[in-house]
Design a protein around this motif. Structure first.
Motif, PDB file in Angstrom:
ATOM      1  N   CYS A 184     -12.543 -23.707 -10.171  1.00 27.80           N
ATOM      2  CA  CYS A 184     -12.566 -24.244  -8.811  1.00 27.80           C
ATOM      3  C   CYS A 184     -12.513 -25.766  -8.847  1.00 27.80           C
ATOM      4  CB  CYS A 184     -13.833 -23.814  -8.087  1.00 27.80           C
ATOM      5  SG  CYS A 184     -13.889 -22.061  -7.675  1.00 27.80           S
ATOM      6  N   ALA A 185     -11.703 -26.328  -7.948  1.00 28.84           N
ATOM      7  CA  ALA A 185     -11.648 -27.780  -7.797  1.00 28.84           C
ATOM      8  C   ALA A 185     -12.888 -28.264  -7.057  1.00 28.84           C
ATOM      9  CB  ALA A 185     -10.380 -28.172  -7.035  1.00 28.84           C
ATOM     10  N   ALA A 193     -17.296 -13.873   0.643  1.00 30.63           N
ATOM     11  CA  ALA A 193     -16.278 -13.716   1.690  1.00 30.63           C
ATOM     12  C   ALA A 193     -16.383 -14.794   2.764  1.00 30.63           C
ATOM     13  CB  ALA A 193     -16.400 -12.337   2.325  1.00 30.63           C
ATOM     14  N   LEU A 194     -17.481 -15.547   2.790  1.00 33.44           N
ATOM     15  CA  LEU A 194     -17.644 -16.614   3.769  1.00 33.44           C
ATOM     16  C   LEU A 194     -16.974 -17.910   3.318  1.00 33.44           C
ATOM     17  CD1 LEU A 194     -21.434 -16.113   4.603  1.00 33.44           C
ATOM     18  CD2 LEU A 194     -19.472 -15.182   5.829  1.00 33.44           C
ATOM     19  N   LEU A 195     -16.524 -17.957   2.078  1.00 30.03           N
ATOM     20  CA  LEU A 195     -15.932 -19.175   1.526  1.00 30.03           C
ATOM     21  C   LEU A 195     -14.442 -19.267   1.858  1.00 30.03           C
ATOM     22  CD1 LEU A 195     -17.519 -19.029  -2.048  1.00 30.03           C
ATOM     23  CD2 LEU A 195     -18.336 -20.343  -0.078  1.00 30.03           C
ATOM     24  N   PRO A 196     -13.890 -20.479   1.876  1.00 28.90           N
ATOM     25  CA  PRO A 196     -12.434 -20.641   1.997  1.00 28.90           C
ATOM     26  C   PRO A 196     -11.735 -19.935   0.841  1.00 28.90           C
ATOM     27  CG  PRO A 196     -13.553 -22.739   2.311  1.00 28.90           C
ATOM     28  CD  PRO A 196     -14.593 -21.767   1.814  1.00 28.90           C
ATOM     29  N   PRO A 197     -10.451 -19.574   1.010  1.00 26.95           N
ATOM     30  CA  PRO A 197      -9.761 -18.716   0.027  1.00 26.95           C
ATOM     31  C   PRO A 197      -9.880 -19.155  -1.428  1.00 26.95           C
ATOM     32  CG  PRO A 197      -8.424 -18.939   1.997  1.00 26.95           C
ATOM     33  CD  PRO A 197      -9.608 -19.847   2.183  1.00 26.95           C
ATOM     34  N   GLU A 198      -9.627 -20.451  -1.737  1.00 27.20           N
ATOM     35  CA  GLU A 198      -9.647 -20.863  -3.143  1.00 27.20           C
ATOM     36  C   GLU A 198     -11.040 -20.742  -3.751  1.00 27.20           C
ATOM     37  OE1 GLU A 198      -7.885 -24.603  -3.943  1.00 27.20           O
ATOM     38  OE2 GLU A 198      -5.969 -24.111  -2.986  1.00 27.20           O
ATOM     39  N   LEU A 199     -12.058 -21.132  -2.999  1.00 23.64           N
ATOM     40  CA  LEU A 199     -13.424 -21.020  -3.505  1.00 23.64           C
ATOM     41  C   LEU A 199     -13.843 -19.557  -3.599  1.00 23.64           C
ATOM     42  CD1 LEU A 199     -15.212 -23.924  -1.584  1.00 23.64           C
ATOM     43  CD2 LEU A 199     -14.241 -23.948  -3.886  1.00 23.64           C
ATOM     44  N   SER A 200     -13.422 -18.773  -2.628  1.00 20.26           N
ATOM     45  CA  SER A 200     -13.766 -17.355  -2.630  1.00 20.26           C
ATOM     46  C   SER A 200     -13.189 -16.657  -3.853  1.00 20.26           C
ATOM     47  CB  SER A 200     -13.260 -16.692  -1.342  1.00 20.26           C
ATOM     48  OG  SER A 200     -13.637 -15.344  -1.291  1.00 20.26           O
TER      49      SER A 200
END
Length: 293
Positions: free
Chosen positions: A57-58, A11-18
């Motif tokens: 993930c990019a 949940a601490l990651l930006p949306p795409e990584l999350s």
């Protein structure tokens, strides 16, 4: 490890990584130890000491790193600055974020860390009950005599130390825990995020030698515990504490007693009789043996 701990970190990651992290199978989430973000590279998950790319993930951007910091610090990175200057900081839940980038140094001291290049999100987990068998083996006549936990990196020494502290504390002893890097109790706004027992006093952030002596002088402990003896000053502080009648519990890197004798710093442990027992820790389990001189 519970999936919930993984999801707290995701949940601490930006949306795409999350989203990529959340899509991982439950078996991976339970075994995950770290999430690693490196600018220009795919994000990875660490399990059993090995890294694997997170599918879908990019490559991580510097903006992703900055956003992760904003989320983790609630957009108040300056409040975590003192910890950040040491290269890591702890977030709610006891999870720890390690940082790399360009350090701003003035007069030999790190003033800030700019231009982030990578982050390591270490997933905190305690295994309540993992130390019960070892704890029973360390009792002599119903009394804990002190122990040195030895094992290679990643063998579970810190996890075992934490549970032994919990068992000693909940068993009625006052335990002073010197948690220099915040990995054992992981204080968050004064509250341990990991279970270290009801009678444990935690000193976090101070170098071990200073922290041990502060606990000795201020908290009247019956047991003093610390993670990773690495410096002659640590050894000197432990000897002072032992001479004051305090029982010691600590960890070191190594594999056996011959390894202890082969290192000048650790040889002093044997020569000074600071610990009664050695616990050899590996991913296969723990073995308790008497220290010989």
């Amino acid at each position: 490890m519970a999936v919930g701990a993984f999801e707290e970190v995701a949940a601490l990651l930006p949306p795409e990584l999350s989203r990529g992290a959340w899509a991982l199978p439950g078996s991976v989430k339970r075994r995950a130890q770290e999430l690693r973000l490196r600018a220009g590279r795919e994000p990875t998950v660490v399990m059993d000491g090995q890294e694997f790319p997170i599918p879908g993930c990019a490559a991580v951007t510097t903006r992703d790193l900055s956003l992760t910091m904003e989320i983790a610090t609630c957009s108040s990175a300056h409040t975590a600055l003192e910890s950040i200057k040491r290269g890591y900081f702890t977030v709610k839940g006891g999870h720890r974020i390690g940082l790399c980038g360009k350090a701003a140094v003035e007069e030999g001291r790190v003033r800030n860390l700019n231009g982030l290049s990578s982050l390591n999100l270490r997933i905190a987990h305690d295994v309540v009950g993992c130390g019960e068998e070892t704890y029973s083996a360390l009792l002599q006549g119903g009394r804990f005599q002190g122990a040195l936990l030895m094992g290679p990196p990643g063998s579970g020494k810190t996890t075992l130390l934490r549970d032994l502290v919990r068992l000693l504390s909940d068993g009625g002893l006052r335990v002073g825990l010197c948690d220099e890097r915040g990995e054992v109790a992981a204080l968050w706004e004064g509250l341990p995020q990991l279970d270290v027992g009801s009678r444990t006093d935690v000193m976090e952030g101070l170098p071990k030698a200073q922290g041990l002596l502060a606990l000795l002088r201020g908290m009247n402990p019956q047991v003093l515990a610390c993670d990773e003896i690495t410096d002659p000053a640590d050894m000197a502080a432990l000897e002072i504490c032992a001479n004051c009648g305090v029982t010691l519990l600590a960890t070191v890197h190594g594999v056996d007693q011959a390894d202890l004798r082969g290192k000048p710093l650790y040889r002093g442990i044997l020569e000074r009789h600071l610990f009664s027992s050695l616990v050899k820790v590996s991913q296969l389990g723990c073995k308790v043996e008497s220290l010989t001189w």
